[in-house]
Scaffold this motif. Structure first.
Motif, PDB file in Angstrom:
ATOM      1  N   LYS A  71      -5.195  -0.677  -5.897  1.00 21.75           N
ATOM      2  CA  LYS A  71      -5.290   0.830  -5.536  1.00 21.75           C
ATOM      3  C   LYS A  71      -6.584   1.421  -4.485  1.00 21.75           C
ATOM      4  O   LYS A  71      -7.055   2.352  -4.902  1.00 21.75           O
ATOM      5  CB  LYS A  71      -4.350   2.395  -6.464  1.00 21.75           C
ATOM      6  N   ASN A  86       0.857  -1.416  -0.280  1.00 21.69           N
ATOM      7  CA  ASN A  86       0.175   0.325   0.282  1.00 21.69           C
ATOM      8  C   ASN A  86       1.411   1.188   0.011  1.00 21.69           C
ATOM      9  O   ASN A  86       2.223   1.441  -0.095  1.00 21.69           O
ATOM     10  CB  ASN A  86      -0.488  -0.420   1.418  1.00 21.69           C
ATOM     11  N   SER A  87       0.128   2.358   0.019  1.00 22.05           N
ATOM     12  CA  SER A  87       0.893   3.583  -0.038  1.00 22.05           C
ATOM     13  C   SER A  87      -0.323   4.600   1.208  1.00 22.05           C
ATOM     14  O   SER A  87      -1.288   4.558   0.875  1.00 22.05           O
ATOM     15  CB  SER A  87       0.636   4.412  -1.423  1.00 22.05           C
ATOM     16  N   LEU A  88       0.607   4.964   2.096  1.00 18.16           N
ATOM     17  CA  LEU A  88      -0.127   5.921   2.722  1.00 18.16           C
ATOM     18  C   LEU A  88      -0.576   7.682   2.777  1.00 18.16           C
ATOM     19  O   LEU A  88       0.237   7.532   2.141  1.00 18.16           O
ATOM     20  CB  LEU A  88       0.493   6.049   3.782  1.00 18.16           C
ATOM     21  N   ILE A  89      -1.353   7.430   2.605  1.00 18.61           N
ATOM     22  CA  ILE A  89      -2.010   9.040   1.911  1.00 18.61           C
ATOM     23  C   ILE A  89      -2.030  10.128   3.235  1.00 18.61           C
ATOM     24  O   ILE A  89      -1.115  10.854   2.555  1.00 18.61           O
ATOM     25  CB  ILE A  89      -4.097   8.613   1.005  1.00 18.61           C
ATOM     26  N   PHE A  90      -2.864   9.897   4.198  1.00 19.80           N
ATOM     27  CA  PHE A  90      -2.379  10.317   5.111  1.00 19.80           C
ATOM     28  C   PHE A  90      -2.657  10.056   6.592  1.00 19.80           C
ATOM     29  O   PHE A  90      -3.195   8.634   5.953  1.00 19.80           O
ATOM     30  CB  PHE A  90      -3.725  11.571   5.128  1.00 19.80           C
ATOM     31  N   SER A  91      -2.386  10.196   7.623  1.00 22.29           N
ATOM     32  CA  SER A  91      -3.328   9.519   8.831  1.00 22.29           C
ATOM     33  C   SER A  91      -3.590  11.178   9.050  1.00 22.29           C
ATOM     34  O   SER A  91      -3.930  12.070   9.453  1.00 22.29           O
ATOM     35  CB  SER A  91      -2.010   9.431   9.760  1.00 22.29           C
ATOM     36  N   CYS A  98      -5.611   6.205   6.050  1.00 23.58           N
ATOM     37  CA  CYS A  98      -5.870   6.165   4.820  1.00 23.58           C
ATOM     38  C   CYS A  98      -4.651   6.126   3.566  1.00 23.58           C
ATOM     39  O   CYS A  98      -3.794   6.162   3.586  1.00 23.58           O
ATOM     40  CB  CYS A  98      -6.308   7.512   3.974  1.00 23.58           C
ATOM     41  N   LEU A  99      -5.283   4.760   3.066  1.00 19.69           N
ATOM     42  CA  LEU A  99      -4.298   4.407   2.392  1.00 19.69           C
ATOM     43  C   LEU A  99      -4.606   3.695   0.952  1.00 19.69           C
ATOM     44  O   LEU A  99      -6.239   3.147   0.962  1.00 19.69           O
ATOM     45  CB  LEU A  99      -3.981   3.046   3.175  1.00 19.69           C
ATOM     46  N   GLU A 100      -4.030   3.877   0.303  1.00 22.54           N
ATOM     47  CA  GLU A 100      -4.172   3.200  -0.986  1.00 22.54           C
ATOM     48  C   GLU A 100      -3.774   1.672  -0.556  1.00 22.54           C
ATOM     49  O   GLU A 100      -2.324   1.196  -1.258  1.00 22.54           O
ATOM     50  CB  GLU A 100      -3.057   4.212  -2.230  1.00 22.54           C
ATOM     51  N   ILE A 107      -9.571   2.497  -2.125  1.00 17.05           N
ATOM     52  CA  ILE A 107      -8.902   3.759  -1.088  1.00 17.05           C
ATOM     53  C   ILE A 107      -9.376   3.154   0.678  1.00 17.05           C
ATOM     54  O   ILE A 107     -10.891   2.670   0.141  1.00 17.05           O
ATOM     55  CB  ILE A 107      -9.894   5.245  -1.341  1.00 17.05           C
TER      56      ILE A 107
END
Length: 166
Positions: A101, A79-84, A94-96, A103
């Motif tokens: 991908k 995953n990729s962390l979008i924000f916490s 919030c992860l992709e 959300i």
């Protein structure tokens, strides 16, 4: 996505960290939510030991003294962390997630026992969901909820005007 949640009641011991690490490996857990870490600061080394490798990211809410503390750890390669986002009694990310991908919002909760604090927590989480938009939501943790008063262990109750420890 395999999500696991535990009230750890203190994460200080090496044996406890090893057992969690073994569970993460054997069960192939993607996201681990821990409550009551009882740590004000969580160094990288602790997270790597719990996860069993450096293929992880995390976010935490520190304890207040030896009370509380929330830690969320997840597999970085998936995953990729979008924000916490954090608040009193919760930490969310919030992860992709995955190759698609997707959300995903994952919220790790450690709720206080009193009803006023619980209502405030759920009001804030409801507003987060409204304000942060679409995606899949997963809310996990220790909600400190019981069906019957008798289920509460170690909580002071008043019986016949006298305080009693259950």
């Amino acid at each position: 996505m395999i999500v696991s949640s535990f009230n750890i009641r203190g994460i200080g011991g090496a044996l406890k960290r090893r057992r969690i690490r073994d569970m993460v490996r054997v069960q192939k857990i993607d996201f681990l939510a821990l409550q009551e870490t009882k740590l004000e600061i969580i160094p990288d080394s602790v997270c790597y030991k719990i996860w069993g490798s450096q293929d992880c990211e995390w976010v935490y809410l520190p304890s207040v003294g030896r009370s509380g503390g929330i830690l969320s750890i997840w597999r970085k390669s998936n995953n990729s962390l979008i924000f916490s986002f954090k608040g009193e009694g919760f930490v969310g990310v919030c992860l992709e997630w995955g190759v698609t991908k997707t959300i995903c919002f994952v919220v790790n909760v450690y709720s206080k026992c009193d009803i006023v604090s619980k209502r405030r927590l759920w009001s804030i989480l409801t507003n987060c969901k409204r304000g942060l938009g679409d995606g899949r939501w997963c809310v996990v943790g220790d909600f400190n909820a019981v069906r019957r008063t008798e289920e509460r262990v170690g909580v002071n109750t008043v019986v016949g005007g006298l305080s009693q420890l259950n």
